[in-house]
Design an enzyme around this catalytic site. Structure first.
Site, PDB file in Angstrom:
ATOM      1  N   CYS A   2       0.552  -1.188   0.179  1.00  0.00           N
ATOM      2  CA  CYS A   2       0.092  -0.012   0.064  1.00  0.00           C
ATOM      3  C   CYS A   2       0.908   1.267   0.055  1.00  0.00           C
ATOM      4  O   CYS A   2       2.025   1.348   0.511  1.00  0.00           O
ATOM      5  CB  CYS A   2      -0.827   0.050   1.279  1.00  0.00           C
ATOM      6  SG  CYS A   2      -1.933  -1.399   1.309  1.00  0.00           S
ATOM      7  N   ARG A  27       4.837   0.501  -6.104  1.00  0.00           N
ATOM      8  CA  ARG A  27       4.822  -0.401  -5.102  1.00  0.00           C
ATOM      9  C   ARG A  27       3.981  -1.547  -5.204  1.00  0.00           C
ATOM     10  O   ARG A  27       4.288  -2.637  -4.154  1.00  0.00           O
ATOM     11  CB  ARG A  27       4.536   0.439  -3.736  1.00  0.00           C
ATOM     12  CG  ARG A  27       5.515   1.763  -3.476  1.00  0.00           C
ATOM     13  CD  ARG A  27       4.862   2.470  -2.573  1.00  0.00           C
ATOM     14  NE  ARG A  27       4.701   1.957  -1.134  1.00  0.00           N
ATOM     15  CZ  ARG A  27       5.667   2.131  -0.205  1.00  0.00           C
ATOM     16  NH1 ARG A  27       6.784   2.499  -0.489  1.00  0.00           N
ATOM     17  NH2 ARG A  27       5.171   1.496   0.997  1.00  0.00           N
ATOM     18  N   TRP A  80      -2.870  -2.694  -1.544  1.00  0.00           N
ATOM     19  CA  TRP A  80      -2.292  -4.015  -2.223  1.00  0.00           C
ATOM     20  C   TRP A  80      -3.119  -4.951  -1.167  1.00  0.00           C
ATOM     21  O   TRP A  80      -2.725  -4.929   0.264  1.00  0.00           O
ATOM     22  CB  TRP A  80      -0.802  -4.296  -2.010  1.00  0.00           C
ATOM     23  CG  TRP A  80      -0.158  -5.288  -2.453  1.00  0.00           C
ATOM     24  CD1 TRP A  80       0.237  -5.603  -3.914  1.00  0.00           C
ATOM     25  CD2 TRP A  80       0.124  -6.511  -1.589  1.00  0.00           C
ATOM     26  NE1 TRP A  80       0.533  -7.037  -3.797  1.00  0.00           N
ATOM     27  CE2 TRP A  80       0.572  -7.555  -2.609  1.00  0.00           C
ATOM     28  CE3 TRP A  80       0.301  -6.926  -0.360  1.00  0.00           C
ATOM     29  CZ2 TRP A  80       1.038  -8.663  -2.116  1.00  0.00           C
ATOM     30  CZ3 TRP A  80       0.668  -8.213   0.036  1.00  0.00           C
ATOM     31  CH2 TRP A  80       1.263  -9.026  -0.932  1.00  0.00           C
ATOM     32  N   ASN A 106      -1.559   1.782   5.524  1.00  0.00           N
ATOM     33  CA  ASN A 106      -0.375   0.544   5.079  1.00  0.00           C
ATOM     34  C   ASN A 106       0.228  -0.248   6.122  1.00  0.00           C
ATOM     35  O   ASN A 106       0.795   0.452   7.245  1.00  0.00           O
ATOM     36  CB  ASN A 106       0.899   1.409   4.325  1.00  0.00           C
ATOM     37  CG  ASN A 106       1.999   0.549   4.120  1.00  0.00           C
ATOM     38  OD1 ASN A 106       1.608  -0.537   3.638  1.00  0.00           O
ATOM     39  ND2 ASN A 106       3.158   0.968   4.136  1.00  0.00           N
ATOM     40  N   GLY A 107       0.042  -1.692   6.163  1.00  0.00           N
ATOM     41  CA  GLY A 107       0.432  -2.374   7.027  1.00  0.00           C
ATOM     42  C   GLY A 107      -0.484  -3.301   7.487  1.00  0.00           C
ATOM     43  O   GLY A 107      -1.441  -3.769   6.758  1.00  0.00           O
ATOM     44  N   GLU A 495      18.393 -16.244  -8.958  1.00  0.00           N
ATOM     45  CA  GLU A 495      17.963 -14.969  -9.190  1.00  0.00           C
ATOM     46  C   GLU A 495      17.333 -15.118 -10.585  1.00  0.00           C
ATOM     47  O   GLU A 495      16.313 -14.357 -10.840  1.00  0.00           O
ATOM     48  CB  GLU A 495      19.174 -13.953  -9.133  1.00  0.00           C
ATOM     49  CG  GLU A 495      18.654 -12.638  -9.639  1.00  0.00           C
ATOM     50  CD  GLU A 495      17.627 -11.873  -9.037  1.00  0.00           C
ATOM     51  OE1 GLU A 495      17.336 -12.435  -7.800  1.00  0.00           O
ATOM     52  OE2 GLU A 495      17.363 -10.963  -9.203  1.00  0.00           O
ATOM     53  N   LYS A 499      13.448 -14.086 -11.531  1.00  0.00           N
ATOM     54  CA  LYS A 499      13.087 -12.940 -12.287  1.00  0.00           C
ATOM     55  C   LYS A 499      12.035 -13.362 -13.672  1.00  0.00           C
ATOM     56  O   LYS A 499      10.979 -12.826 -13.890  1.00  0.00           O
ATOM     57  CB  LYS A 499      14.408 -12.568 -13.257  1.00  0.00           C
ATOM     58  CG  LYS A 499      15.305 -11.323 -12.640  1.00  0.00           C
ATOM     59  CD  LYS A 499      14.818 -10.121 -12.126  1.00  0.00           C
ATOM     60  CE  LYS A 499      14.077 -10.292 -10.693  1.00  0.00           C
ATOM     61  NZ  LYS A 499      14.769  -9.708  -9.677  1.00  0.00           N
ATOM     62  N   GLU A 502       8.533 -14.158 -11.662  1.00  0.00           N
ATOM     63  CA  GLU A 502       7.854 -12.633 -11.385  1.00  0.00           C
ATOM     64  C   GLU A 502       7.371 -12.026 -12.763  1.00  0.00           C
ATOM     65  O   GLU A 502       6.403 -11.427 -12.594  1.00  0.00           O
ATOM     66  CB  GLU A 502       9.226 -11.585 -10.704  1.00  0.00           C
ATOM     67  CG  GLU A 502       9.230 -12.139  -9.493  1.00  0.00           C
ATOM     68  CD  GLU A 502      10.492 -11.165  -8.759  1.00  0.00           C
ATOM     69  OE1 GLU A 502      10.201 -10.482  -7.913  1.00  0.00           O
ATOM     70  OE2 GLU A 502      11.496 -10.689  -9.617  1.00  0.00           O
ATOM     71  N   HIS A 518      19.839 -35.353  -7.783  1.00  0.00           N
ATOM     72  CA  HIS A 518      19.237 -35.860  -6.430  1.00  0.00           C
ATOM     73  C   HIS A 518      17.897 -35.543  -6.671  1.00  0.00           C
ATOM     74  O   HIS A 518      17.214 -35.454  -5.131  1.00  0.00           O
ATOM     75  CB  HIS A 518      20.290 -35.090  -5.372  1.00  0.00           C
ATOM     76  CG  HIS A 518      21.661 -35.273  -5.253  1.00  0.00           C
ATOM     77  ND1 HIS A 518      21.992 -36.711  -4.974  1.00  0.00           N
ATOM     78  CD2 HIS A 518      22.714 -34.655  -5.626  1.00  0.00           C
ATOM     79  CE1 HIS A 518      23.530 -36.645  -5.009  1.00  0.00           C
ATOM     80  NE2 HIS A 518      23.835 -35.304  -5.416  1.00  0.00           N
ATOM     81  N   LYS A 617       6.734  -3.739  -4.535  1.00  0.00           N
ATOM     82  CA  LYS A 617       8.074  -3.597  -4.419  1.00  0.00           C
ATOM     83  C   LYS A 617       8.497  -3.411  -2.965  1.00  0.00           C
ATOM     84  O   LYS A 617       9.705  -3.739  -2.728  1.00  0.00           O
ATOM     85  CB  LYS A 617       8.210  -2.097  -4.965  1.00  0.00           C
ATOM     86  CG  LYS A 617       9.419  -1.509  -5.070  1.00  0.00           C
ATOM     87  CD  LYS A 617      10.147  -2.173  -6.190  1.00  0.00           C
ATOM     88  CE  LYS A 617      11.722  -1.729  -6.659  1.00  0.00           C
ATOM     89  NZ  LYS A 617      12.385  -2.594  -7.185  1.00  0.00           N
TER      90      LYS A 617
HETATM   91  C1  F6R Z   1      12.636  -9.420  -6.557  1.00  0.00           C
HETATM   92  C2  F6R Z   1      12.366  -8.585  -5.468  1.00  0.00           C
HETATM   93  C3  F6R Z   1      12.109  -8.770  -4.377  1.00  0.00           C
HETATM   94  C4  F6R Z   1      12.938  -8.191  -3.363  1.00  0.00           C
HETATM   95  C5  F6R Z   1      12.423  -8.446  -1.896  1.00  0.00           C
HETATM   96  C6  F6R Z   1      13.573  -7.818  -0.992  1.00  0.00           C
HETATM   97  O1  F6R Z   1      12.630  -8.917  -7.995  1.00  0.00           O
HETATM   98  O2  F6R Z   1      12.115  -7.230  -6.011  1.00  0.00           O
HETATM   99  O3  F6R Z   1      12.151 -10.032  -4.099  1.00  0.00           O
HETATM  100  O4  F6R Z   1      14.131  -8.195  -3.509  1.00  0.00           O
HETATM  101  O5  F6R Z   1      11.282  -8.196  -1.754  1.00  0.00           O
HETATM  102  O6  F6R Z   1      13.282  -6.435  -0.990  1.00  0.00           O
HETATM  103  P1  F6R Z   1      14.119  -5.262  -0.329  1.00  0.00           P
HETATM  104  O7  F6R Z   1      15.759  -5.613  -1.062  1.00  0.00           O
HETATM  105  O8  F6R Z   1      13.499  -3.801  -0.846  1.00  0.00           O
HETATM  106  O9  F6R Z   1      14.321  -5.622   0.946  1.00  0.00           O
END
Ligand code: F6R
Length: 622
Positions: A2, A27, A80, A106-107, A495, A499, A502, A518, A617
């Protein structure tokens, strides 16, 4: 997660609230709304869906912008969904029964069911499924026995358990916003005869260059020319504003189709800036040690460190795994990486001789903040790596802060902040090695020399984008992907899988290549491409061998390999070439074709690249 925006001042209010909400879109959200004082009442307008749904309603229902020159006051919100689906009713702001108080939140309220049941017993009627509604109904209920709204807010927040940032409007005080913070971030922006409220400093930097971060358990009373701060006990607090650079171009895609591809393309510049800030231009200057401006680690303390623990989530966790490899290699200090959300288990292992590193792009990730606070309670030394100098993580780090300076990352999926985080981890590892003398100067100089070459090599890799696009699109119809790597490139396999998931919503897994046989090998067939990261070095032969095992199961074979690798060219169906690089510096390059792979497949599938479904985000709830 949010986002909250608020404004009190003489300008037309709706354009400001909408500009703020657009800047908070990154976000992640699924509904939005605003509340403003209009005439003698509070007007709330809200809608499920993206901001254009709210804008459409505002255009059609004649909500006034607020007259120029009059005091206009209101709050806006992007939601959100956590409690209750994304619907018009569940969208914020929420009203109390009498429509006297409007709240954006937010929260998360952990004891919302208990509070709700008590209020239901007292005859309060609820209209939404949200945890937020209990906040506004509780404040309204407590207001009956309070001398002021501030008093009612204090009473109520002390009854709530959870993390919450709130913006509150009160019908009887049309020129005032109340803001509340417990754990979730909320920041006040201070202008000339106008003040703002927002979930992040980037949004405030659109409007002002002075901010005040509300601390934990603090309340603000904001009018157009005054900001008063209080504790949850109602005692007044004094704080001085911090300066931020005013910036109104971070939402500009600068000609790129998406923020994500712009951010991938910025990586050479980001790393070049970081290296030039912390590393001298050549190794000839022997005194040229790594300089870390905001790190104040005493050499005697560093010499005594016997254990390093890295705490992070998601992509930052993957950066941490690369950091472990480099820290152990250069300093010899045993290093462990934990998901911040799993930290509960090892608290007892920390001592005053431990070093804890918290990594978070946003600096506001609730899991990371909570783990770091627990770790700090043990008296351990703590270093933070964050892209947000105004975040709570930065605040917690105080003397030991590394800013990854990647610039604001608007796309929800992290790319440039990942490579910036690993840059800071390499620099920190060299800094510790130089301080404790764990590695010969000559070999550190060689590594520094390799790092200095990186911006150019990254640039050359990024220039191959079109070639990668053509190569990867033939796999866009595959329902599953497996990524494998070993050693320092195992985190890159993780990673790359993250990606792809996501951005494209295609299922993908990352494995240490030796682990394939395994178990995971059972999923392989001609529909499941295997992407191997094969760079010359210690791991090369083994990854090739593990790739051959996949090839024998008829999996389509893709590799990331260096130019001129004839073996790779002969084994794999598709080779995403990168410029030659030594193994220890290779993650900076191997990740790039895999970021492009995720991007181009997602773009081909017409996904919402910058705001993928269900993602946020800044994950401000645990
Ligand atoms: C992946 C991504 C998330 C963040 C995770 C931690 O693309 O963006 O996995 O890496 O939510 O976020 P931060 O780095 O802001 O603590």
């Amino acid at each position: 997660m949010c986002g909250i925006i608020g404004y009190v001042g003489n300008k037309e209010i709706i354009p400001i609230l909408l500009e703020g909400l657009h800047s908070l879109e990154y976000r992640g959200y699924d509904s939005s709304g605003i509340a403003i004082h209009e005439g003698n009442s509070l007007n709330v307008v809200k809608a499920a869906g993206k901001l254009n749904c709210l804008e459409e309603i505002l255009k059609n229902n004649g909500t006034k912008n607020g007259k120029n020159g009059h005091v206009n006051c209101g709050v806006g919100h992007t939601r959100w969904a956590t409690h209750g689906e994304a619907s018009d009713i569940n969208a914020h702001p929420h009203f109390d029964r009498d429509e006297k108080i409007a709240v954006v939140h937010n929260g998360i309220i952990r004891n919302y069911q208990e509070v709700r049941e008590n209020l239901l017993k007292a005859g309060v009627h609820f209209v939404s499924e949200t945890d937020t509604e209990v906040i506004v109904q509780l404040i309204s209920y407590n207001f009956k026995n309070s001398k002021s709204l501030l008093h009612a807010i204090c009473t109520s927040v002390n009854e709530l358990d959870g993390s919450f940032a709130l913006g509150i409007l009160f019908k009887q005080e049309p020129d005032k916003i109340y803001a509340v913070r417990k754990e979730s971030p909320i920041i006040i922006g201070m202008g000339e005869n106008e003040n703002y409220l927002a979930s992040d400093s980037a949004t405030l930097s659109l409007f002002v260059n002075k901010i005040i971060r509300l601390g934990d358990n603090e309340i603000a009373e904001i009018t157009k020319d005054k900001v008063k701060l209080y504790s949850f006990k109602g005692e007044e607090i004094k704080k001085s504003p911090q300066t931020v650079t005013k910036s109104n171009d971070f939402l500009d895609k600068k000609g790129f189709k998406h923020h994500l591809i712009k951010e991938i393309s910025e990586q050479a510049d980001v790393i070049s800036n970081l290296l030039s800030n912390h590393l001298s231009a050549t190794s000839k200057d022997k005194s040229a040690r790594v300089k870390l401006d905001y790190i104040n680690l005493n050499p005697d303390l560093l010499k005594n460190i016997d254990r390093i623990l890295i705490l992070a989530c998601g992509t930052a966790y993957h950066a941490g795994l690369i950091g472990k490899f480099v820290l152990e290699n250069l300093t010899g200090i045993p290093t462990e990486v934990q998901f911040a959300s799993e930290f509960l288990n090892t608290k007892s292992l920390l001592t005053k001789k431990s070093l804890v590193i918290g990594i978070s792009q946003s600096g506001e990730t609730a899991d990371t903040l909570s783990a770091v606070k627990k770790a700090k309670d043990t008296g351990t030394t703590f270093v933070a790596i964050t892209n947000n100098p105004h975040s709570e993580l930065a605040n917690l780090a105080k003397d030991h802060l590394l800013i990854s300076k990647a610039g604001i990352e608007v796309s929800v999926a992290a790319t440039k902040t990942f490579t910036a985080q690993i840059t800071m981890l390499y620099l920190l590892a060299i800094y510790i090695a130089e301080t404790i003398g764990s590695k010969k100067e000559k070999s550190l100089d060689l590594l520094k020399q390799e790092l200095r070459l990186l911006p150019q090599l990254i640039d050359q890799t990024i220039l191959r984008a079109e070639q990668y696009q053509e190569q990867v699109l033939k796999y866009a119809d595959k329902p599953d992907f497996v990524f494998i790597g070993r050693g320092i490139n195992y985190p890159i396999a993780l990673e790359a899988a993250l990606k792809l998931k996501e951005l494209s919503y295609i299922h993908a897994s990352g494995y240490a290549s030796g682990e394939m046989k395994h178990g995971p090998i059972a999923v392989l067939d001609p529909k499941v491409p295997v992407v191997s990261i094969v760079v010359p070095g210690e791991t090369y032969d083994r990854v090739l061998q593990n790739s051959m095992e996949a090839k024998s199961r008829h999996a389509p074979m893709i590799a990331v390999a260096v130019d001129g690798d004839k073996k790779a060219d002969s084994i794999f169906d598709t080779v995403l070439h990168i410029p030659p690089v030594i193994e220890i510096a290779s993650p900076f390059l191997t990740v790039i074709p895999l970021q492009f792979l995720a991007y181009y497949i997602a773009e081909h599938l017409e996904r919402d690249i910058d705001q993928p479904r269900n993602l946020a985000k800044s994950v401000t709830v645990e």
